[in-house]
Design a protein around this motif. Structure first.
Motif, mmCIF file in Angstrom:
data_model
loop_
_atom_site.group_PDB
_atom_site.id
_atom_site.type_symbol
_atom_site.label_atom_id
_atom_site.label_comp_id
_atom_site.label_asym_id
_atom_site.label_seq_id
_atom_site.Cartn_x
_atom_site.Cartn_y
_atom_site.Cartn_z
ATOM 1 N N SER A 99 0.837 -1.207 0.000
ATOM 2 C CA SER A 99 0.000 0.000 0.000
ATOM 3 C C SER A 99 0.872 1.257 0.000
ATOM 4 C CB SER A 99 -0.973 -0.002 1.176
ATOM 5 O OG SER A 99 -0.303 0.258 2.388
ATOM 6 N N MET A 100 2.014 1.209 0.659
ATOM 7 C CA MET A 100 2.927 2.358 0.628
ATOM 8 C C MET A 100 3.500 2.566 -0.771
ATOM 9 S SD MET A 100 4.969 2.047 4.229
ATOM 10 C CE MET A 100 5.997 3.435 3.791
ATOM 11 N N LEU A 101 3.731 1.467 -1.471
ATOM 12 C CA LEU A 101 4.309 1.560 -2.804
ATOM 13 C C LEU A 101 3.285 1.992 -3.854
ATOM 14 C CD1 LEU A 101 6.672 -1.542 -2.737
ATOM 15 C CD2 LEU A 101 7.289 0.880 -2.460
ATOM 16 N N VAL B 235 6.963 -6.813 -6.553
ATOM 17 C CA VAL B 235 7.743 -5.593 -6.379
ATOM 18 C C VAL B 235 9.041 -5.736 -7.169
ATOM 19 C CG1 VAL B 235 9.049 -4.248 -4.661
ATOM 20 C CG2 VAL B 235 6.757 -5.079 -4.111
ATOM 21 N N THR B 236 9.473 -4.632 -7.758
ATOM 22 C CA THR B 236 10.772 -4.598 -8.416
ATOM 23 C C THR B 236 11.706 -3.715 -7.599
ATOM 24 O OG1 THR B 236 10.132 -2.729 -9.798
ATOM 25 C CG2 THR B 236 9.794 -4.932 -10.712
ATOM 26 N N SER B 237 12.985 -3.958 -7.739
ATOM 27 C CA SER B 237 13.959 -3.162 -6.995
ATOM 28 C C SER B 237 15.051 -2.685 -7.937
ATOM 29 C CB SER B 237 14.569 -3.978 -5.859
ATOM 30 O OG SER B 237 15.344 -5.036 -6.368
ATOM 31 N N ARG B 238 15.660 -1.576 -7.534
ATOM 32 C CA ARG B 238 16.828 -1.080 -8.252
ATOM 33 C C ARG B 238 17.766 -0.478 -7.219
ATOM 34 N NH1 ARG B 238 17.274 4.361 -9.051
ATOM 35 N NH2 ARG B 238 15.459 5.571 -8.419
ATOM 36 N N LYS B 239 19.034 -0.636 -7.457
ATOM 37 C CA LYS B 239 20.028 -0.145 -6.519
ATOM 38 C C LYS B 239 20.646 1.134 -7.084
ATOM 39 C CE LYS B 239 23.598 -1.667 -3.490
ATOM 40 N NZ LYS B 239 23.852 -2.672 -2.537
ATOM 41 N N GLU B 240 20.745 2.114 -6.227
ATOM 42 C CA GLU B 240 21.393 3.379 -6.586
ATOM 43 C C GLU B 240 22.362 3.715 -5.461
ATOM 44 O OE1 GLU B 240 19.869 7.865 -7.056
ATOM 45 O OE2 GLU B 240 18.845 6.433 -8.374
ATOM 46 N N GLY B 241 23.639 3.514 -5.719
ATOM 47 C CA GLY B 241 24.633 3.685 -4.663
ATOM 48 C C GLY B 241 24.413 2.637 -3.589
ATOM 49 N N LYS B 242 24.320 3.076 -2.347
ATOM 50 C CA LYS B 242 24.075 2.118 -1.263
ATOM 51 C C LYS B 242 22.591 1.938 -0.953
ATOM 52 C CE LYS B 242 24.642 5.343 2.597
ATOM 53 N NZ LYS B 242 25.247 5.535 3.906
ATOM 54 N N TRP B 243 21.721 2.632 -1.680
ATOM 55 C CA TRP B 243 20.290 2.577 -1.414
ATOM 56 C C TRP B 243 19.577 1.665 -2.403
ATOM 57 C CZ3 TRP B 243 19.933 4.344 3.164
ATOM 58 C CH2 TRP B 243 20.699 5.419 3.579
ATOM 59 N N VAL B 244 18.524 0.994 -1.918
ATOM 60 C CA VAL B 244 17.678 0.157 -2.772
ATOM 61 C C VAL B 244 16.308 0.818 -2.839
ATOM 62 C CG1 VAL B 244 16.661 -2.119 -3.116
ATOM 63 C CG2 VAL B 244 18.936 -1.920 -2.090
ATOM 64 N N TYR B 245 15.802 0.972 -4.052
ATOM 65 C CA TYR B 245 14.497 1.576 -4.282
ATOM 66 C C TYR B 245 13.529 0.503 -4.770
ATOM 67 C CZ TYR B 245 16.793 6.078 -3.834
ATOM 68 O OH TYR B 245 17.490 7.157 -3.352
ATOM 69 N N TYR B 246 12.320 0.537 -4.232
ATOM 70 C CA TYR B 246 11.307 -0.464 -4.562
ATOM 71 C C TYR B 246 10.101 0.188 -5.210
ATOM 72 C CZ TYR B 246 13.991 -3.423 -1.394
ATOM 73 O OH TYR B 246 14.991 -4.134 -0.798
ATOM 74 N N SER B 247 9.476 -0.558 -6.123
ATOM 75 C CA SER B 247 8.230 -0.093 -6.742
ATOM 76 C C SER B 247 7.352 -1.297 -7.069
ATOM 77 C CB SER B 247 8.515 0.736 -7.997
ATOM 78 O OG SER B 247 9.245 -0.021 -8.931
ATOM 79 N N LEU B 248 6.058 -1.014 -7.223
ATOM 80 C CA LEU B 248 5.109 -2.068 -7.555
ATOM 81 C C LEU B 248 5.301 -2.535 -8.985
ATOM 82 C CD1 LEU B 248 1.709 -0.746 -6.123
ATOM 83 C CD2 LEU B 248 3.193 -2.516 -5.164
#
Length: 109
Positions: free
Chosen positions: A23-25, A59-72
């Protein structure tokens, strides 16, 4: 329908923490650190939930530097909706061979 994959999908949806994360995504891509701020979970527990959601491709993820971003993954949501519709679609009976022939209640002598 592939029953094993469908079972994994619905198992992933069967946890209230994962539903809350989904729901957050709905509002767009979120960094893991932002998700962590809004859920009452430890970082390892959040990672566990995200692993399940990513493995089922909800959910899909992508890494940017040390952070991981998630999306539906909205395409997968459509597949889940179709699987549920398929399960509850009325179909013709296969045969009477599977029906119990015993009278109920059974006769007693």
């Amino acid at each position: 329908m592939e029953y094993g994959e469908t079972a994994k999908l619905f198992k992933a949806l069967g946890d209230e923490n994962r539903l809350y994360i989904l729901s957050m995504l709905q509002h767009g891509e979120r960094c893991a650190c932002v998700l962590l701020e809004h859920v009452n979970l430890s970082q390892p527990t959040l990672s566990h939930h995200m692993k399940i959601l990513c493995e089922t491709h909800l959910v899909t993820s992508r890494k940017e530097g040390k952070w991981v971003y998630y999306s539906l993954n909205r395409n997968k949501a459509g597949q889940a909706e179709q699987a549920l519709a398929d399960l509850f679609q009325e179909k013709e009976p296969i045969s009477d061979a599977g029906r119990c022939q015993m009278e109920y209640p059974p006769e007693t002598n």
